[in-house]
Enzyme design. Structure first.
Site, PDB file in Angstrom:
ATOM      1  N   LEU A  38      57.644  32.814  37.668  1.00  0.00           N
ATOM      2  CA  LEU A  38      59.003  33.204  38.056  1.00  0.00           C
ATOM      3  C   LEU A  38      59.073  33.396  39.580  1.00  0.00           C
ATOM      4  O   LEU A  38      58.053  33.448  40.255  1.00  0.00           O
ATOM      5  CB  LEU A  38      59.380  34.520  37.344  1.00  0.00           C
ATOM      6  CG  LEU A  38      59.410  34.449  35.809  1.00  0.00           C
ATOM      7  CD1 LEU A  38      59.566  35.848  35.208  1.00  0.00           C
ATOM      8  CD2 LEU A  38      60.561  33.547  35.337  1.00  0.00           C
ATOM      9  N   GLY A  40      61.058  31.501  41.846  1.00  0.00           N
ATOM     10  CA  GLY A  40      61.693  30.407  42.591  1.00  0.00           C
ATOM     11  C   GLY A  40      60.977  30.042  43.873  1.00  0.00           C
ATOM     12  O   GLY A  40      59.809  30.383  44.097  1.00  0.00           O
ATOM     13  N   GLY A 176      62.789  19.943  63.860  1.00  0.00           N
ATOM     14  CA  GLY A 176      63.791  20.976  63.576  1.00  0.00           C
ATOM     15  C   GLY A 176      63.345  22.343  64.065  1.00  0.00           C
ATOM     16  O   GLY A 176      62.358  22.884  63.583  1.00  0.00           O
ATOM     17  N   ILE A 180      62.504  27.700  59.486  1.00  0.00           N
ATOM     18  CA  ILE A 180      61.241  27.254  58.878  1.00  0.00           C
ATOM     19  C   ILE A 180      60.317  26.673  59.945  1.00  0.00           C
ATOM     20  O   ILE A 180      59.129  27.010  60.015  1.00  0.00           O
ATOM     21  CB  ILE A 180      61.510  26.195  57.778  1.00  0.00           C
ATOM     22  CG1 ILE A 180      62.209  26.872  56.594  1.00  0.00           C
ATOM     23  CG2 ILE A 180      60.221  25.506  57.354  1.00  0.00           C
ATOM     24  CD1 ILE A 180      62.518  25.962  55.431  1.00  0.00           C
ATOM     25  N   VAL A 233      65.126  12.440  65.899  1.00  0.00           N
ATOM     26  CA  VAL A 233      63.977  11.752  65.308  1.00  0.00           C
ATOM     27  C   VAL A 233      64.480  10.537  64.533  1.00  0.00           C
ATOM     28  O   VAL A 233      65.415  10.624  63.746  1.00  0.00           O
ATOM     29  CB  VAL A 233      63.178  12.711  64.399  1.00  0.00           C
ATOM     30  CG1 VAL A 233      62.113  11.950  63.624  1.00  0.00           C
ATOM     31  CG2 VAL A 233      62.535  13.809  65.246  1.00  0.00           C
ATOM     32  N   HIS A 441      61.231  60.166  67.922  1.00  0.00           N
ATOM     33  CA  HIS A 441      60.423  59.694  69.038  1.00  0.00           C
ATOM     34  C   HIS A 441      58.952  59.862  68.692  1.00  0.00           C
ATOM     35  O   HIS A 441      58.572  60.921  68.193  1.00  0.00           O
ATOM     36  CB  HIS A 441      60.739  60.506  70.304  1.00  0.00           C
ATOM     37  CG  HIS A 441      59.884  60.118  71.477  1.00  0.00           C
ATOM     38  ND1 HIS A 441      60.075  58.949  72.170  1.00  0.00           N
ATOM     39  CD2 HIS A 441      58.819  60.748  72.037  1.00  0.00           C
ATOM     40  CE1 HIS A 441      59.174  58.870  73.142  1.00  0.00           C
ATOM     41  NE2 HIS A 441      58.398  59.947  73.072  1.00  0.00           N
TER      42      HIS A 441
HETATM   43  P1  NAI Z   1      67.696  25.258  59.723  1.00  0.00           P
HETATM   44  O1  NAI Z   1      69.052  24.845  59.354  1.00  0.00           O
HETATM   45  O2  NAI Z   1      67.387  26.679  60.039  1.00  0.00           O
HETATM   46  O3  NAI Z   1      67.181  24.390  60.970  1.00  0.00           O
HETATM   47  C1  NAI Z   1      67.144  22.995  60.939  1.00  0.00           C
HETATM   48  C2  NAI Z   1      67.047  22.478  62.362  1.00  0.00           C
HETATM   49  O4  NAI Z   1      66.778  21.093  62.318  1.00  0.00           O
HETATM   50  C3  NAI Z   1      68.321  22.675  63.159  1.00  0.00           C
HETATM   51  O5  NAI Z   1      67.999  23.293  64.366  1.00  0.00           O
HETATM   52  C4  NAI Z   1      68.833  21.252  63.326  1.00  0.00           C
HETATM   53  O6  NAI Z   1      69.578  21.083  64.512  1.00  0.00           O
HETATM   54  C5  NAI Z   1      67.529  20.462  63.348  1.00  0.00           C
HETATM   55  N1  NAI Z   1      67.661  19.041  63.036  1.00  0.00           N
HETATM   56  C6  NAI Z   1      68.456  18.473  62.094  1.00  0.00           C
HETATM   57  N2  NAI Z   1      68.306  17.126  62.127  1.00  0.00           N
HETATM   58  C7  NAI Z   1      67.388  16.832  63.075  1.00  0.00           C
HETATM   59  C8  NAI Z   1      66.812  15.625  63.586  1.00  0.00           C
HETATM   60  N3  NAI Z   1      67.156  14.415  63.131  1.00  0.00           N
HETATM   61  N4  NAI Z   1      65.890  15.691  64.586  1.00  0.00           N
HETATM   62  C9  NAI Z   1      65.546  16.889  65.078  1.00  0.00           C
HETATM   63  N5  NAI Z   1      66.074  18.056  64.643  1.00  0.00           N
HETATM   64  C10 NAI Z   1      66.976  18.055  63.658  1.00  0.00           C
HETATM   65  O7  NAI Z   1      66.780  24.720  58.504  1.00  0.00           O
HETATM   66  P2  NAI Z   1      65.303  25.072  58.058  1.00  0.00           P
HETATM   67  O8  NAI Z   1      64.520  25.700  59.147  1.00  0.00           O
HETATM   68  O9  NAI Z   1      64.793  23.827  57.433  1.00  0.00           O
HETATM   69  O10 NAI Z   1      65.534  26.171  56.950  1.00  0.00           O
HETATM   70  C11 NAI Z   1      66.280  25.831  55.768  1.00  0.00           C
HETATM   71  C12 NAI Z   1      66.979  27.031  55.205  1.00  0.00           C
HETATM   72  O11 NAI Z   1      66.056  27.980  54.738  1.00  0.00           O
HETATM   73  C13 NAI Z   1      67.855  27.690  56.248  1.00  0.00           C
HETATM   74  O12 NAI Z   1      69.119  27.913  55.702  1.00  0.00           O
HETATM   75  C14 NAI Z   1      67.144  28.983  56.516  1.00  0.00           C
HETATM   76  O13 NAI Z   1      68.053  30.028  56.826  1.00  0.00           O
HETATM   77  C15 NAI Z   1      66.375  29.253  55.238  1.00  0.00           C
HETATM   78  N6  NAI Z   1      65.163  29.998  55.547  1.00  0.00           N
HETATM   79  C16 NAI Z   1      65.270  31.292  55.909  1.00  0.00           C
HETATM   80  C17 NAI Z   1      64.161  31.999  56.284  1.00  0.00           C
HETATM   81  C18 NAI Z   1      64.326  33.404  56.736  1.00  0.00           C
HETATM   82  O14 NAI Z   1      65.374  33.978  56.477  1.00  0.00           O
HETATM   83  N7  NAI Z   1      63.357  33.987  57.426  1.00  0.00           N
HETATM   84  C19 NAI Z   1      62.823  31.402  56.281  1.00  0.00           C
HETATM   85  C20 NAI Z   1      62.855  30.030  55.930  1.00  0.00           C
HETATM   86  C21 NAI Z   1      63.974  29.375  55.561  1.00  0.00           C
END
Ligand code: NAI
Length: 462
Positions: A38, A40, A176, A180, A233, A441
């Site tokens: 469980l 996800g 990106g 992540i 990319v 503090h």
């Molecule tokens: P993200 O949406 O945070 O970042 C993706 C990045 O990739 C953006 O900066 C975008 O401009 C870039 N990108 C898109 N196409 C591209 C290209 N062709 N060439 C170069 N760069 C490009 O997505 P990410 O990091 O994959 O995370 C996915 C989801 O998971 C998000 O919604 C995130 O909030 C969530 N997540 C949250 C975490 C946390 O809260 N700590 C940890 C991991 C994931």
């Protein structure tokens, strides 16, 4: 007669929390999950395992950079990667078993297998059709790749493969500069990899308060990550377990290539609804593939609801959890509600980055009169003692009413510090309310108070 009041499909943070809340409210509940365990994505291949690797690699960083300064001398630990991975797996196991325990405690049936919805009121798993008055889709999201890139989860990986690489790569290219990419990029940089982050836009972490994003990039650069911004990319070619990444710089359309042992594709996620049979069941999707819902999480089909990454809004575990609780309460006849204006976001790098509410940019765009209260961790004794004085707290308050509109923290324990500001915002607090609250503090939280003071007559320690 229905077998269940509620069947939740998916046991991630949205689904399992929803199932528990349903059960607590007296609803006969089952949760369908096809994974072996469980929890996800978040517990199995996301939030929790990445935090284990961030923690372990941060300890190494401390040993390498700060121990000797504190008089802790001796051999710096070397990395036993397999042991680090089994520590991570152990953490996953403890958490996923914890949910299994909670399901038993709350008398929730775990229906093992992948579910589909042949019609309203029915969930099919394998050959069995289970009847339920209410069905909740909580199937989450999956990594979205780019055209021209084939993910093999060995050389070209998503976050899932990046959490179990065969070895630490010499060169890691991250596509990106989002959450992540930066969290996992940090892990491998600390473990000795050369990490290059290629980002399409001209700034990292798009959407983040720009001042924070700039500071964040500087600090990550100091830690050894390199950034190629404004780069699209084009393709990734793999030969003999090595990758060649081709990108075009947007400013002049010039083409470049970079070699890598591993490529992490972190360009966002998309809703995961494959195999649910939503179209046949009549459940409408948006043009972005999200399940369309109203303010009460109801889909276009009566009795079917959806929450979490599968619907609109930020893809965050805690947002899904809150929606899970809200929809359970709505089904039970209560007034479930999520305040989308106060959902914190955290990046668990070092320093951590946390935010809630408006950014300076969104306030400017909206023409809202605002003031900024800022305080650097350099003025915080505890942060200095802990080699954690990089960063600041920034509070945005309404210029006339002093009401807190947003907050941005880059610094130690930012992900925890942000919550006192979230609570303040829930109560409609003014910056002065925070500033007049006694803070112990020496704690990092004094920096939050100082930033609140900076919205008024000024901080004490700067
Ligand atoms: P993200 O949406 O945070 O970042 C993706 C990045 O990739 C953006 O900066 C975008 O401009 C870039 N990108 C898109 N196409 C591209 C290209 N062709 N060439 C170069 N760069 C490009 O997505 P990410 O990091 O994959 O995370 C996915 C989801 O998971 C998000 O919604 C995130 O909030 C969530 N997540 C949250 C975490 C946390 O809260 N700590 C940890 C991991 C994931």
């Amino acid at each position: 007669m229905a077998d269940y009041d509620v069947i939740v499909i998916g046991s991630g943070p949205g689904g399992y929390v929803c199932a528990i809340r349903c059960a607590q409210l007296g609803l006969k509940t089952a949760c369908v999950e096809g994974r072996e365990t469980l929890g996800g994505t978040c517990l199995n291949v996301g939030c929790i395992p990445s935090k284990a690797l961030l923690h372990a690699s941060h300890q190494l960083h401390e040993a390498e950079h700060n121990f000797a300064k504190m008089g802790l001398k001796g051999k710096t630990p070397s990395v036993d990667w397999n042991q680090m991975l089994s520590y991570k797996d152990d953490v996953i196991g403890q958490n996923t078993k914890g949910i299994e325990f909670l399901f038993k405690k709350n008398k929730i049936d775990w229906i093992k297998g992948w579910g589909s919805i042949p019609a309203a009121g029915q969930v099919k798993v394998g050959d069995d059709v289970h009847k339920a008055k209410h069905i909740i889709i909580a199937t989450g999201s999956e990594a979205a790749s780019l055209p021209g890139i084939d993910i093999d989860e060995k050389t070209v990986v998503t976050s899932t493969g990046a959490l179990e690489l065969g070895k630490i790569p010499k060169k890691l290219v991250v596509i990106g500069a989002g959450v992540i990419g930066l969290e996992l990029g940090s892990v491998y940089a600390r473990l000795g990899a050369e990490v290059e982050v290629i980002e399409f836009l001209d700034t990292i972490t798009p959407g983040m308060d720009v001042e924070v994003a700039r500071t964040f990039q500087k600090l990550l650069t100091k830690q050894g990550l390199s950034f190629t911004l404004g780069a699209a990319v084009q393709s990734v070619a793999v030969k003999n377990n090595k990758a060649k990444v081709t990108y075009k710089l947007r400013k002049d359309d010039s083409e470049h290539t970079v070699d890598a042992d591993t490529v992490l594709v972190a360009t966002g996620r998309r809703p995961y609804t494959d195999g649910l049979g939503l179209e046949a069941a009549g459940v409408k999707l948006t043009d972005r593939g999200q399940v369309e819902t109203d303010a009460h999480y109801a889909t276009s089909v009566k009795g079917i609801y959806a929450i979490g990454d599968a619907i609109s809004g930020p893809m965050l575990a805690h947002k899904a959890e809150d929606e899970g609780m809200a929809v359970a309460e709505i089904i039970a006849g209560q007034a479930g509600h999520v305040n989308y204006g106060v959902i914190p976001g955290v990046i668990y790098t070092h320093p951590e980055v946390a935010n809630v509410g408006a950014t300076e940019e969104t306030l400017k765009d909206a023409g809202t009169p605002y003031k900024v209260g800022k305080f650097s961790f350099m003025g915080n004794g505890r942060a200095k003692a802990n080699f954690a004085a990089d960063g600041f707290v920034k509070i945005l308050a309404h210029k006339e009413t002093d009401r807190i509109l947003g907050a941005h923290i880059i610094g130690p324990m930012a992900g925890d510090l942000i919550h006192e500001i979230c609570v303040a915002m829930e109560f409609g607090a003014a910056a002065e309310d925070l500033a007049r609250t006694c803070h112990a503090h020496p704690t990092y939280s004094e920096a939050v108070r100082e930033a609140a003071l900076a919205c008024g007559d000024g901080p004490i320690h700067s």
